[in-house]
Scaffold this motif. Structure first.
Motif, PDB file in Angstrom:
ATOM      1  N   ARG A  10     155.844  66.581  42.606  1.00 31.53           N
ATOM      2  CA  ARG A  10     156.341  65.342  42.244  1.00 31.53           C
ATOM      3  C   ARG A  10     157.258  65.373  41.057  1.00 31.53           C
ATOM      4  O   ARG A  10     157.674  64.361  40.365  1.00 31.53           O
ATOM      5  CB  ARG A  10     154.995  64.483  42.096  1.00 31.53           C
ATOM      6  N   PRO A  44     161.707  62.175  42.980  1.00 29.95           N
ATOM      7  CA  PRO A  44     160.759  61.180  43.153  1.00 29.95           C
ATOM      8  C   PRO A  44     161.275  59.822  42.563  1.00 29.95           C
ATOM      9  O   PRO A  44     162.109  59.698  41.546  1.00 29.95           O
ATOM     10  CB  PRO A  44     159.665  61.737  42.370  1.00 29.95           C
ATOM     11  N   GLN A  47     159.467  55.060  38.315  1.00 35.05           N
ATOM     12  CA  GLN A  47     158.721  53.778  38.104  1.00 35.05           C
ATOM     13  C   GLN A  47     159.616  52.462  37.458  1.00 35.05           C
ATOM     14  O   GLN A  47     160.506  52.860  36.628  1.00 35.05           O
ATOM     15  CB  GLN A  47     157.551  54.189  37.173  1.00 35.05           C
ATOM     16  N   CYS A  79     137.806  58.319  41.998  1.00 35.76           N
ATOM     17  CA  CYS A  79     137.903  59.109  43.166  1.00 35.76           C
ATOM     18  C   CYS A  79     136.791  59.803  43.853  1.00 35.76           C
ATOM     19  O   CYS A  79     135.855  59.100  43.548  1.00 35.76           O
ATOM     20  CB  CYS A  79     138.635  60.398  42.493  1.00 35.76           C
ATOM     21  N   SER A 171     150.121  55.084  32.352  1.00 39.61           N
ATOM     22  CA  SER A 171     150.882  55.850  32.768  1.00 39.61           C
ATOM     23  C   SER A 171     150.556  57.115  33.259  1.00 39.61           C
ATOM     24  O   SER A 171     150.865  57.881  34.034  1.00 39.61           O
ATOM     25  CB  SER A 171     152.123  55.800  31.734  1.00 39.61           C
ATOM     26  N   ALA A 174     148.387  57.136  36.363  1.00 35.58           N
ATOM     27  CA  ALA A 174     149.293  57.318  37.336  1.00 35.58           C
ATOM     28  C   ALA A 174     149.904  58.573  37.587  1.00 35.58           C
ATOM     29  O   ALA A 174     150.056  59.103  39.053  1.00 35.58           O
ATOM     30  CB  ALA A 174     150.713  56.172  37.199  1.00 35.58           C
ATOM     31  N   ARG A 175     150.247  59.381  36.672  1.00 33.92           N
ATOM     32  CA  ARG A 175     150.778  60.650  36.878  1.00 33.92           C
ATOM     33  C   ARG A 175     149.470  61.593  37.309  1.00 33.92           C
ATOM     34  O   ARG A 175     149.530  62.456  38.358  1.00 33.92           O
ATOM     35  CB  ARG A 175     151.250  61.199  35.510  1.00 33.92           C
ATOM     36  N   ARG A 177     146.939  60.655  39.035  1.00 36.54           N
ATOM     37  CA  ARG A 177     146.600  60.444  40.501  1.00 36.54           C
ATOM     38  C   ARG A 177     147.768  61.044  41.208  1.00 36.54           C
ATOM     39  O   ARG A 177     147.444  61.692  42.333  1.00 36.54           O
ATOM     40  CB  ARG A 177     146.338  58.947  40.729  1.00 36.54           C
ATOM     41  N   ASP A 178     148.962  60.784  40.969  1.00 37.71           N
ATOM     42  CA  ASP A 178     150.065  61.258  41.874  1.00 37.71           C
ATOM     43  C   ASP A 178     150.321  62.610  42.105  1.00 37.71           C
ATOM     44  O   ASP A 178     150.493  63.405  43.142  1.00 37.71           O
ATOM     45  CB  ASP A 178     151.272  60.395  41.435  1.00 37.71           C
ATOM     46  N   GLU A 179     150.195  63.296  40.705  1.00 38.03           N
ATOM     47  CA  GLU A 179     150.287  64.842  40.960  1.00 38.03           C
ATOM     48  C   GLU A 179     148.957  65.733  41.065  1.00 38.03           C
ATOM     49  O   GLU A 179     149.185  66.874  41.559  1.00 38.03           O
ATOM     50  CB  GLU A 179     151.021  65.245  39.501  1.00 38.03           C
ATOM     51  N   ASN A 182     145.937  62.787  44.568  1.00 35.24           N
ATOM     52  CA  ASN A 182     146.247  62.520  46.074  1.00 35.24           C
ATOM     53  C   ASN A 182     146.508  63.700  46.528  1.00 35.24           C
ATOM     54  O   ASN A 182     146.784  63.529  47.861  1.00 35.24           O
ATOM     55  CB  ASN A 182     147.735  61.439  45.803  1.00 35.24           C
TER      56      ASN A 182
END
Length: 232
Positions: A10, A44, A47, A79, A171, A174-175, A177-179, A182
């Motif tokens: 990501r 990627p 945002q 999670c 922020s 979000a990082r 969860r994304d990196e 998920n």
């Protein structure tokens, strides 16, 4: 470059360039971008920028951090492990340095856990001037409010339904969860705790942060061989 892109899927080319420079490569962003595009790697999506709210008197709603340990913020992330059971993480950040101070991982987290996590950090780092959070019951519990006031800090609750006022934590979440969340299957709570702590250490010491000039929030100090202490 390709190996780093594979490892950190990501990350965009600027973060990859910063990692390469940190590893000793003499490369600039443009050169890495050229190779990046030649190899068909994709950056990627960015945002969208979030605006700040301003009151009628011209003052900004958001309390802006001015120095290390000025403003901490915290929030929960939800999670599940592979068996479908839920767990929560309590993420606490220093907004000025962007350092993730701790991530508590438990099946359940309540106001007592919030106090315990903050107590450990106060011992290690001292007491911040402000602690920002949303209006979740674990954060506005009277025991938490009274305890924070007793140690000399102030609470800074955001307006209900206004997550952008807690933008630093949003922020980071979000990082996070994304990196990590998920892209990982956690087969047990213990595995989640170990992998999340490893990610937190990487985030603090290695991961280039765009708001910090693509430097990590808390890079590891490297002591030259000649300056290392001698063991007796």
């Amino acid at each position: 470059m390709i190996e780093l892109a594979r490892q950190y899927g990501r990350y965009g080319y600027r973060r990859i360039a910063a990692l390469l420079r940190d590893a000793g490569w003499q490369v600039n962003d443009k050169r890495v971008e050229r190779f990046w595009r030649r190899e068909g790697l994709k950056v990627p999506m960015k945002q969208p920028k979030k605006g700040r709210l301003w009151l009628n008197d011209g003052s900004c709603v958001r309390l802006r951090p001015e120095y290390r340990d000025h403003v901490w913020s915290y929030d929960f992330v939800h999670c599940r492990t592979d068996d479908g059971k839920a767990f929560r993480t309590l993420n606490i950040l220093d907004e000025h340095s962007r350092e993730c101070l701790t991530i508590r991982v438990r099946r359940r987290l309540n106001s007592t856990d919030v106090i315990d996590a903050l107590s450990d950090l106060f011992i290690l780092r001292g007491v911040p001037a402000f602690i920002r959070s949303d209006n979740g019951p674990e954060f506005i519990a009277q025991a938490v409010r009274d305890w924070i006031a007793a140690v000399g800090a102030k609470t800074a609750y955001i307006e209900p339904g206004s997550p952008w006022e807690n933008g630093y934590c949003e922020s980071f979440n979000a990082r996070f969860r994304d990196e990590l969340l998920n892209g990982e299957v956690f087969y047990s709570l213990r595995e989640a705790q170990i992998l999340i702590e490893a990610w937190r250490n990487h985030y603090n010491t290695k991961r280039p942060h765009s708001a910090l000039g693509y430097r990590p929030p808390a890079p590891e100090a490297i002591i030259p061989m000649g300056q290392r202490p001698v063991m007796h």
